[in-house]
Scaffold this motif. Structure first.
Motif, short mmCIF file in Angstrom:
data_model
loop_
_atom_site.label_atom_id
_atom_site.label_comp_id
_atom_site.label_asym_id
_atom_site.label_seq_id
_atom_site.Cartn_x
_atom_site.Cartn_y
_atom_site.Cartn_z
N LYS A 1 0.83 -1.20 0.00
CA LYS A 1 0.00 0.00 0.00
C LYS A 1 0.87 1.26 0.00
CE LYS A 1 -3.53 2.03 2.92
NZ LYS A 1 -4.24 1.86 4.17
N VAL B 1 2.48 1.76 -3.41
CA VAL B 1 1.55 2.25 -4.43
C VAL B 1 1.22 3.71 -4.20
CG1 VAL B 1 -0.80 2.02 -5.30
CG2 VAL B 1 0.54 0.01 -4.90
N LYS B 2 1.04 4.08 -2.93
CA LYS B 2 0.70 5.47 -2.65
C LYS B 2 1.82 6.41 -3.11
CE LYS B 2 -1.09 6.30 1.54
NZ LYS B 2 -1.54 5.98 2.91
N LEU C 1 1.85 6.56 -7.00
CA LEU C 1 0.77 7.26 -7.66
C LEU C 1 0.53 8.62 -7.04
CD1 LEU C 1 -1.65 4.24 -8.01
CD2 LEU C 1 -0.09 5.14 -9.70
N ASN C 2 1.42 9.04 -6.20
CA ASN C 2 1.36 10.39 -5.62
C ASN C 2 0.07 10.67 -4.90
OD1 ASN C 2 3.81 10.95 -6.74
ND2 ASN C 2 2.90 11.71 -8.63
N ILE C 3 -0.36 9.75 -4.07
CA ILE C 3 -1.60 9.99 -3.34
C ILE C 3 -1.27 10.76 -2.07
CG2 ILE C 3 -3.53 8.90 -2.22
CD1 ILE C 3 -3.17 6.57 -4.06
N TYR D 1 -8.48 10.33 0.35
CA TYR D 1 -7.78 10.09 -0.92
C TYR D 1 -8.53 10.73 -2.07
CZ TYR D 1 -5.10 6.44 1.43
OH TYR D 1 -4.29 5.73 2.28
N ARG E 1 -8.01 14.37 -2.26
CA ARG E 1 -6.70 14.88 -2.67
C ARG E 1 -6.27 14.43 -4.07
NH1 ARG E 1 -2.81 13.09 2.00
NH2 ARG E 1 -4.09 11.24 1.86
N LEU F 1 -7.75 6.04 -10.16
CA LEU F 1 -7.06 5.22 -9.16
C LEU F 1 -8.01 4.16 -8.65
CD1 LEU F 1 -5.39 8.07 -7.20
CD2 LEU F 1 -4.23 6.33 -8.51
N PRO G 1 -1.90 -1.65 -10.37
CA PRO G 1 -1.68 -1.29 -8.98
C PRO G 1 -2.93 -0.70 -8.32
CG PRO G 1 -0.84 0.42 -10.42
CD PRO G 1 -1.44 -0.62 -11.29
N PHE G 2 -3.21 -1.14 -7.11
CA PHE G 2 -4.37 -0.62 -6.41
C PHE G 2 -3.95 -0.26 -5.00
CE2 PHE G 2 -5.00 -4.24 -3.67
CZ PHE G 2 -4.49 -5.30 -4.39
N VAL G 3 -4.78 0.47 -4.33
CA VAL G 3 -4.48 0.82 -2.95
C VAL G 3 -5.34 -0.05 -2.05
CG1 VAL G 3 -4.47 2.64 -1.24
CG2 VAL G 3 -4.05 3.19 -3.62
N PRO G 4 -4.75 -0.97 -1.33
CA PRO G 4 -5.57 -1.80 -0.46
C PRO G 4 -5.87 -1.06 0.85
CG PRO G 4 -3.29 -2.53 -0.39
CD PRO G 4 -3.33 -1.34 -1.28
#
Lengths: 336, 355
Positions: A327, A330-331, A334-336, B64, B67, B75, B296-299
């Motif tokens: 996580k 990925v963050k 992807l610039n979260i 998220y 932002r 995403l 790619p994912f955000v879990p």
């Protein structure tokens, strides 16, 4: 003992028919505690025709002397009492052992006359003292352990192949035991000279015989009738495996992703996805695309981190910690 | 901890974790015609209000979304966690936020419903190898229309001509609402309509024009798309998810090749086929193929109630007089409930319904 004397006594009397009947009746009623009946003045014993109980012996019964245990001192030499395997002798073992199902509202029966204790195998002949004596006796025939091999690691290093065989000893009509021909050969793959391809091929070839956690290959042979033959066969198998795994066959070039033992990130769908995503993201920012952009994108530290986390997830299986790492990667990416 | 009644999900912050907020009933019918978990719908009917607890995963997801940069590709977020710990509720919380912000919400309440127990399977008119599910498709179109009424009638127009059958087609430039109505009335081509609708939305989301909209694609039980189905073709051979038009089009939607929105999904073991009950981690439920597709994912992990949240839930039930049994109102009773439910939201809810 008693029966023979009866027969002896009976034969001269058998001719006296008139007395036979009387003898019979007398027989049934007479008790046998030292019973001697006098018929016609002849001292003889009561006839030993089929009866249930035996008479008192003719010979004076010898009283059993004191058991040997009374005369044993505490620091005696036990190996002299039981030098070899013998059945349990209650008067030679100075222990107050009790064995058997307890009498009602009582205790298990004592050792005197106890068949249960005699039936079971005992190891009274194998006390530590006697074993020490055995070892002392065997010592002249042994050679010394080499001084240089004083730790397990060194033994492993110099003698990586370990061969185990079993010997069987039993009391029976024959000395031979078919299980004695089995040979087990264990070797650690790290001690063999294998490169990456050879190692993977060897693991695939050995299949079930390879233990991943301890990195050992175990070959068990029992197909030949003699132990020597099995040993030779096991060594032969090891040699063949080693040489074959170094060879590279034509068809091995067609190895697909499904055949791979572990997850390789290059050329995986994950890499393609991330490349596409990054390209799209950057295509929004600047409107040019190069072949070199790909390499540059892949070289970035966030991508490296992402790659590590995905490889870890796939190879080690999932748990909370891995997923958290993924996580974070990925963050960042992807610039979260 | 007194449950608060904040209605604006825009302003939910960390401080309000554990507090309840109400969704006004007008918005409720519009936003979630079929999206909420069944037990929660029953609770709404009983209590006459929809109170949702503000919890950390929902807040994280909303932050998220606030932002994110919507000029970049969409995403993907996956909510995962054990059975009954609040994934669907968190998703609904986030969707409510999206709909109050004026996004177009594409909500598939349970993707598992599309891969099992299908009464009618028609061979697709547009592509011979695929299978259509008219009932599910038309049902979904109906719900979609209720949720996004104002978008369909005004703003979005089709970009090309769609031919449904020999005689029916939708021209270019017509409002999407017309297409949706067509799908609802002509049930046979409803699956194709769904496909076309998804394509249109993909192309038009996040444009630079002033009537651009943001698209939230929400799929509950996304692991159904890569699992197995329990459907069979006429010759009794099993159907794979790719053979179904609805699933195929939805998969296209979940790829991140479009901009201007977000893809929110949850994993669900409850409706899934052929998966053990203890499976809840992403790779277990999605499978290799699913993971590679969603990567790619955000879990985002969803866990059981924390102490504060449990306290809040308990007080809410007491406040509503839901806990009738006298023992449950004591400290002892509270400890028993804590122990029996082990802080799992759904188990707690089921336990309390007996009291």
């Amino acid at each position: 003992m008693a029966a023979s004397t009866f027969c002896f006594a009976l034969s001269p009397l058998s001719k006296i028919k008139c007395n036979v009947n009387i003898i019979y009746t007398l027989n049934k009623r007479t008790a046998f505690s030292g019973g001697l009946s006098k018929i016609k003045g002849v001292e003889k014993q009561v006839a030993a025709l089929p009866e249930r109980s035996s008479q008192g012996p003719r010979r004076p019964r010898r009283e059993a002397g004191e058991p040997r245990t009374e005369r044993m001192s505490v620091d005696q030499d036990w190996t002299a009492v039981y030098p070899t395997a013998k059945s349990f002798k209650q008067n030679a073992v100075p222990l107050p052992v009790r064995m058997g199902y307890p009498v009602k509202r009582g205790v298990p029966p004592e050792k005197k006359g106890n068949l249960e204790l005699i039936k079971i195998p005992n190891f009274l002949h194998l006390t530590p003292v006697s074993i020490k004596k055995h070892c002392e006796a065997l010592k002249p025939f042994c050679t010394e352990w080499p001084n240089a091999l004083d730790s397990d690691a060194k033994c492993e290093e110099h003698f990586p192949i370990q061969v185990q065989s079993k010997d069987f000893v039993s009391a029976g009509p024959s000395l031979r035991n078919p299980k004695a021909r089995i040979i087990t050969l264990t070797v650690k793959l790290s001690s063999l000279n294998l490169d990456d391809h050879a190692r993977k091929k060897m693991i695939k070839l050995s299949g079930e015989r390879y233990n991943k956690e301890s990195d050992t290959l175990t070959i068990t042979t029992e197909s030949c009738p003699l132990r020597q033959q099995n040993y030779d066969y096991a060594l032969y198998l090891l040699t063949v495996l080693y040489h074959e795994s170094w060879k590279m066959e034509e068809w091995e070039k067609e190895k697909t992703r499904a055949d791979m033992e572990e997850y390789v990130w290059e050329d995986s769908p994950s890499q393609k996805n991330i490349l596409e995503t990054l390209l799209r993201m950057h295509a929004v920012e600047k409107c040019e695309e190069d072949g070199g952009v790909q390499k540059e994108l892949l070289g970035r530290p966030e991508v490296e981190e992402y790659k590590d986390s995905v490889t870890k997830l796939k190879n080690e299986g999932e748990n909370e910690c891995n997923i958290q790492q993924y996580k974070d990667a990925v963050k960042k990416l992807l610039n979260i | 901890m007194v449950p608060s009644k904040e209605t604006e999900s825009m302003f939910h912050t960390e401080q309000q974790v554990g507090q309840y907020y109400t969704i006004p009933s007008a918005q409720l019918k519009k936003a979630f015609p079929n999206g909420l978990p069944r037990r929660f719908q029953m609770q709404i009917k009983t209590f006459n209000e929809a109170c949702v607890m503000v919890r950390q995963p929902g807040l994280e997801l909303i932050s998220y979304l606030k932002r994110a940069d919507y000029a970049k590709p969409a995403l993907r977020y996956i909510l995962f966690g054990e059975v009954g710990c609040g994934k669907t509720m968190s998703l609904c919380h986030t969707l409510h936020f999206c709909s109050t912000q004026g996004w177009l919400v594409l909500h598939v309440p349970d993707a598992h419903l599309w891969v099992k127990n299908c009464k009618e399977l028609l061979p697709s008119s547009s592509r011979p190898t695929r299978l259509d599910q008219p009932i599910e498709a038309s049902q979904w179109l109906k719900n979609f229309k209720i949720t996004n009424e104002h978008f369909l009638s005004k703003q979005i127009k089709t970009t090309r001509r769609y031919i449904w059958t020999k005689r029916e087609s939708t021209e270019e430039g017509r409002p999407l609402g017309e297409m949706v109505d067509h799908g609802m009335s002509r049930v046979k081509s409803s699956s194709d309509v769904v496909g076309a609708l998804l394509r249109e939305l993909r192309l038009q989301a996040g444009g630079a024009t002033e009537d651009a909209f943001r698209l939230a694609v929400a799929v509950d039980g996304v692991n159904a798309l890569w699992g197995k189905t329990s459907l069979k073709k006429e010759d009794k051979s099993p159907v794979s998810p790719d053979d179904l038009t609805l699933i195929h089009n939805l998969k296209k939607m979940l790829r991140n090749d479009w901009c201007g929105g977000a893809i929110l999904t949850t994993l669900s073991q409850t409706g899934s086929l052929f998966k053990p009950r203890s499976a809840y981690l992403p790779t277990e439920l999605l499978g290799e193929e699913g993971f590679d597709n969603m990567d790619p994912f955000v879990p985002i992990p969803v866990s059981n109630y924390s102490d504060k949240e449990f306290e809040s839930c308990y007080l809410y039930y007491m406040d509503r007089n839901w806990l009738q049994h006298p023992h449950s109102r004591t400290e002892e009773g509270r400890k028993e409930l804590l122990f029996l439910s082990s802080r799992n939201p759904s188990i707690l809810e089921r336990l309390c319904s007996f009291l």
